[in-house]
Design a protein around this motif. Structure first.
Motif, PDB file in Angstrom:
ATOM      1  N   TRP A 134      31.654  32.433  23.330  1.00 19.08           N
ATOM      2  CA  TRP A 134      32.525  33.197  24.864  1.00 19.08           C
ATOM      3  C   TRP A 134      33.707  32.448  23.939  1.00 19.08           C
ATOM      4  CZ3 TRP A 134      34.011  36.079  28.620  1.00 19.08           C
ATOM      5  CH2 TRP A 134      34.619  35.416  29.382  1.00 19.08           C
ATOM      6  N   VAL A 135      34.965  32.939  25.012  1.00 20.90           N
ATOM      7  CA  VAL A 135      36.885  32.536  24.122  1.00 20.90           C
ATOM      8  C   VAL A 135      36.769  33.272  25.541  1.00 20.90           C
ATOM      9  CG1 VAL A 135      38.450  33.116  23.655  1.00 20.90           C
ATOM     10  CG2 VAL A 135      36.116  33.356  22.238  1.00 20.90           C
ATOM     11  N   ASP A 136      37.977  32.450  26.693  1.00 22.76           N
ATOM     12  CA  ASP A 136      38.460  32.546  28.043  1.00 22.76           C
ATOM     13  C   ASP A 136      39.422  33.890  27.422  1.00 22.76           C
ATOM     14  OD1 ASP A 136      37.987  31.422  30.480  1.00 22.76           O
ATOM     15  OD2 ASP A 136      37.318  29.734  29.095  1.00 22.76           O
ATOM     16  N   PRO A 137      39.589  34.770  28.187  1.00 25.59           N
ATOM     17  CA  PRO A 137      41.209  35.825  27.185  1.00 25.59           C
ATOM     18  C   PRO A 137      42.433  35.564  28.374  1.00 25.59           C
ATOM     19  CG  PRO A 137      38.929  36.548  29.071  1.00 25.59           C
ATOM     20  CD  PRO A 137      38.633  35.323  28.717  1.00 25.59           C
ATOM     21  N   ILE A 138      42.242  34.380  28.966  1.00 25.48           N
ATOM     22  CA  ILE A 138      43.434  34.547  30.140  1.00 25.48           C
ATOM     23  C   ILE A 138      43.535  32.542  29.925  1.00 25.48           C
ATOM     24  CG2 ILE A 138      42.579  34.833  32.163  1.00 25.48           C
ATOM     25  CD1 ILE A 138      45.347  35.905  33.159  1.00 25.48           C
ATOM     26  N   THR A 139      44.246  31.783  29.581  1.00 26.32           N
ATOM     27  CA  THR A 139      44.226  30.552  30.473  1.00 26.32           C
ATOM     28  C   THR A 139      45.125  30.402  31.219  1.00 26.32           C
ATOM     29  OG1 THR A 139      46.843  29.811  29.944  1.00 26.32           O
ATOM     30  CG2 THR A 139      45.329  29.878  28.079  1.00 26.32           C
ATOM     31  N   PRO A 140      43.553  29.237  32.766  1.00 27.39           N
ATOM     32  CA  PRO A 140      44.724  28.663  33.511  1.00 27.39           C
ATOM     33  C   PRO A 140      46.453  29.043  33.995  1.00 27.39           C
ATOM     34  CG  PRO A 140      43.518  27.515  33.152  1.00 27.39           C
ATOM     35  CD  PRO A 140      43.344  28.582  31.719  1.00 27.39           C
ATOM     36  N   GLU A 141      46.629  28.737  32.478  1.00 24.28           N
ATOM     37  CA  GLU A 141      48.107  28.096  32.720  1.00 24.28           C
ATOM     38  C   GLU A 141      48.761  29.479  33.493  1.00 24.28           C
ATOM     39  OE1 GLU A 141      46.798  24.949  31.481  1.00 24.28           O
ATOM     40  OE2 GLU A 141      46.956  26.459  30.829  1.00 24.28           O
ATOM     41  N   GLU A 142      48.284  30.950  32.068  1.00 26.94           N
ATOM     42  CA  GLU A 142      48.731  31.892  32.697  1.00 26.94           C
ATOM     43  C   GLU A 142      48.346  32.398  33.898  1.00 26.94           C
ATOM     44  OE1 GLU A 142      48.572  33.849  27.548  1.00 26.94           O
ATOM     45  OE2 GLU A 142      46.812  33.557  29.446  1.00 26.94           O
ATOM     46  N   LEU A 143      46.963  32.769  34.495  1.00 29.69           N
ATOM     47  CA  LEU A 143      46.505  32.946  35.399  1.00 29.69           C
ATOM     48  C   LEU A 143      47.358  32.164  36.745  1.00 29.69           C
ATOM     49  CD1 LEU A 143      44.258  34.314  36.561  1.00 29.69           C
ATOM     50  CD2 LEU A 143      42.854  31.966  37.203  1.00 29.69           C
ATOM     51  N   ALA A 144      48.271  31.295  36.449  1.00 32.57           N
ATOM     52  CA  ALA A 144      48.534  30.695  38.115  1.00 32.57           C
ATOM     53  C   ALA A 144      50.083  30.993  37.666  1.00 32.57           C
ATOM     54  CB  ALA A 144      48.657  29.081  37.441  1.00 32.57           C
ATOM     55  N   GLY A 145      50.637  31.641  36.545  1.00 34.93           N
ATOM     56  CA  GLY A 145      51.891  32.927  36.539  1.00 34.93           C
ATOM     57  C   GLY A 145      51.584  33.212  37.142  1.00 34.93           C
ATOM     58  N   LEU A 146      50.933  34.145  37.369  1.00 35.03           N
ATOM     59  CA  LEU A 146      50.137  36.108  37.575  1.00 35.03           C
ATOM     60  C   LEU A 146      50.822  35.602  39.016  1.00 35.03           C
ATOM     61  CD1 LEU A 146      47.808  37.617  35.818  1.00 35.03           C
ATOM     62  CD2 LEU A 146      50.283  38.251  35.846  1.00 35.03           C
ATOM     63  N   ALA A 147      49.798  34.611  39.527  1.00 35.64           N
ATOM     64  CA  ALA A 147      49.483  34.395  41.025  1.00 35.64           C
ATOM     65  C   ALA A 147      50.904  33.787  41.887  1.00 35.64           C
ATOM     66  CB  ALA A 147      48.599  32.866  41.256  1.00 35.64           C
ATOM     67  N   CYS A 148      51.796  33.653  41.079  1.00 39.39           N
ATOM     68  CA  CYS A 148      53.624  33.492  41.245  1.00 39.39           C
ATOM     69  C   CYS A 148      53.460  34.292  41.348  1.00 39.39           C
ATOM     70  CB  CYS A 148      54.336  32.386  40.351  1.00 39.39           C
ATOM     71  SG  CYS A 148      53.494  31.143  40.577  1.00 39.39           S
ATOM     72  N   GLU A 149      53.633  35.432  41.175  1.00 42.10           N
ATOM     73  CA  GLU A 149      54.665  37.037  40.608  1.00 42.10           C
ATOM     74  C   GLU A 149      54.652  37.602  42.403  1.00 42.10           C
ATOM     75  OE1 GLU A 149      53.126  39.302  38.009  1.00 42.10           O
ATOM     76  OE2 GLU A 149      54.045  37.398  36.521  1.00 42.10           O
ATOM     77  N   GLU A 150      55.021  38.947  43.325  1.00 40.15           N
ATOM     78  CA  GLU A 150      55.214  39.524  43.813  1.00 40.15           C
ATOM     79  C   GLU A 150      54.239  40.250  44.040  1.00 40.15           C
ATOM     80  OE1 GLU A 150      57.021  38.750  47.247  1.00 40.15           O
ATOM     81  OE2 GLU A 150      58.572  37.250  46.630  1.00 40.15           O
ATOM     82  N   THR A 151      53.901  41.022  43.165  1.00 38.03           N
ATOM     83  CA  THR A 151      52.891  42.478  42.381  1.00 38.03           C
ATOM     84  C   THR A 151      52.057  41.833  42.731  1.00 38.03           C
ATOM     85  OG1 THR A 151      53.960  42.262  40.803  1.00 38.03           O
ATOM     86  CG2 THR A 151      55.551  43.607  41.867  1.00 38.03           C
ATOM     87  N   VAL A 152      51.501  40.678  42.394  1.00 37.61           N
ATOM     88  CA  VAL A 152      49.868  39.799  42.320  1.00 37.61           C
ATOM     89  C   VAL A 152      49.770  39.850  43.181  1.00 37.61           C
ATOM     90  CG1 VAL A 152      48.369  39.423  40.302  1.00 37.61           C
ATOM     91  CG2 VAL A 152      50.930  39.649  39.723  1.00 37.61           C
TER      92      VAL A 152
END
Length: 382
Positions: free
Chosen positions: A30-48
């Motif tokens: 298994w390899v995570d397709p996204i990092t915690p940092e990338e996920l947190a970055g998405l959560a900061c966006e208005e459209t997500v």
């Protein structure tokens, strides 16, 4: 990544919408397709669409709706919180690739991939869903508990945002490691708690329209077509002994006025295809700045063109008895025959495809491709 040691046919026969199933090492490695940092970055966006669930497994959970600021993340601490980000597959091609393993289930049933990151003891509480879900363990470990079947009569805690069960008795419990996967059918109570400091879970959810959604949506569509002049009539009316009675003959005529429209299978098919393909997140817009022409598409193909689907767009088709197909995407229907029908089947089956000689030789298909590009549901891979 693809499944390891999983039999889709046996799963559909013995488990799908019937009972839960734990699959150890569904992906190995298994390899995570996204990092915690990338996920947190998405959560900061208005459209997500994102949510922050603050509180531990002991209760008292509170919901904060995104976007989540960087300063809020800094203040969360190292335990008792969970970040949930919806439709991550619409923003990350690597997360979207997870869905390719689930194509043994019709595409129209797939909703999206929600990704969660939890600090130790973080969770969303015991609850049940109205749809099927596959819970894929990524980074870290999570303890999952499965309970009884629930329904509308199941008592909930007074927290409308989370719909948590008031009473939850575990019937089974597992600790999931990276690459493990748990399938939970609709209505089954479940509770997940992060057992490590960093815990990521990928939730592949499936759509299940309710009877109310179908009837309400279909009726709304029918009403748009009905004119005021389409009214009840009773020529050659027979005299009644009691004028207060609504006769069986009148009821039959009235009932037929309604059911004749509802029984139109072709019209229902066209409505449902459009309804089901309406984008959940239309703000993910791939429309070109300048509309493309057929001539430009043909010229671009000199260097080889690969078409890719907008991950936020939904594609499906319905076969017609004539061999034609109705293609649906972005809430619209396209009638396709010949080469266009073959193209429609192919673009619904695969997230990308190359322009073939057959497509280039069909003016109707080229025009369809250009129309879809200009709608923002297809694009030419750079």
């Amino acid at each position: 990544m693809a499944f390891s040691g999983f039999d889709p046919e046996a799963f559909l026969r013995d488990y799908w919408q019937q009972k839960s199933l734990l699959i150890r090492k569904a992906w190995d490695p298994w390899v995570d397709p996204i990092t915690p940092e990338e996920l947190a970055g998405l959560a900061c966006e208005e459209t997500v669409e994102s949510r922050l669930i603050v509180g531990g497994n002991g209760g008292g959970l509170e919901v904060e709706h995104g976007p989540v600021s960087a300063t809020r993340f800094d203040a969360l601490g190292t335990a008792d919180w969970t970040l949930l980000v919806q439709a991550v597959d619409h923003h990350s091609p690597e997360v979207a690739a997870l869905l390719e393993s689930f194509r043994f289930i019709p595409n129209w049933r797939i909703d999206d991939v929600m990704v969660s990151f939890a600090a130790k003891n973080g969770g969303v509480g015991a609850h049940f869903d109205q749809y099927d879900v596959f819970l894929i363990q990524g980074l870290g470990q999570r303890k999952w508990q499965i309970g009884a079947m629930c329904d509308e009569a199941s008592e909930l805690l007074p927290n409308g945002d989370l719909r948590l069960l008031k009473d939850f008795t575990p019937e089974a419990e597992w600790l999931l490691e990276p690459g493990d996967m748990l399938y939970v059918p609709p209505g089954i109570a479940h509770n997940g708690v992060a057992a490590s400091d960093h815990c990521m879970t990928y939730s592949v959810g499936f759509r299940a329209p309710s009877r109310g959604d179908l009837i309400g949506g279909w009726m709304d569509d029918l009403l748009k077509e009905l004119g005021e002049e389409d009214r009840y009539g009773d020529a050659a009316l027979d005299p009644q002994s009691n004028p207060g009675e609504i006769s069986a003959k009148a009821i039959g005529r009235l009932h037929a006025m309604v059911t004749e429209k509802l029984a139109d299978r072709d019209a229902f098919s066209r409505w449902f295809g459009a309804y089901n393909s309406t984008a959940k997140h239309p703000e993910i817009d791939w429309r070109p700045g300048k509309p493309m022409t057929v001539e430009e598409l043909t010229e671009a193909n000199a260097d080889g063109v690969t078409l890719i689907r907008n991950p936020a767009a939904r594609f499906a088709y319905i076969e017609r008895a004539s061999g034609a197909v109705m293609l649906f995407t972005d809430g619209e229907a396209f009638d396709c025959t010949g080469a266009s029908a073959e193209f429609a089947r192919a673009i619904c089956a695969w997230p990308e495809m190359q322009l073939s000689a057959q497509i280039l030789g069909s003016a109707a298909t080229l025009q369809l491709v250009v129309d879809l590009i200009n709608r923002g549901v297809l694009a030419i891979e750079s």
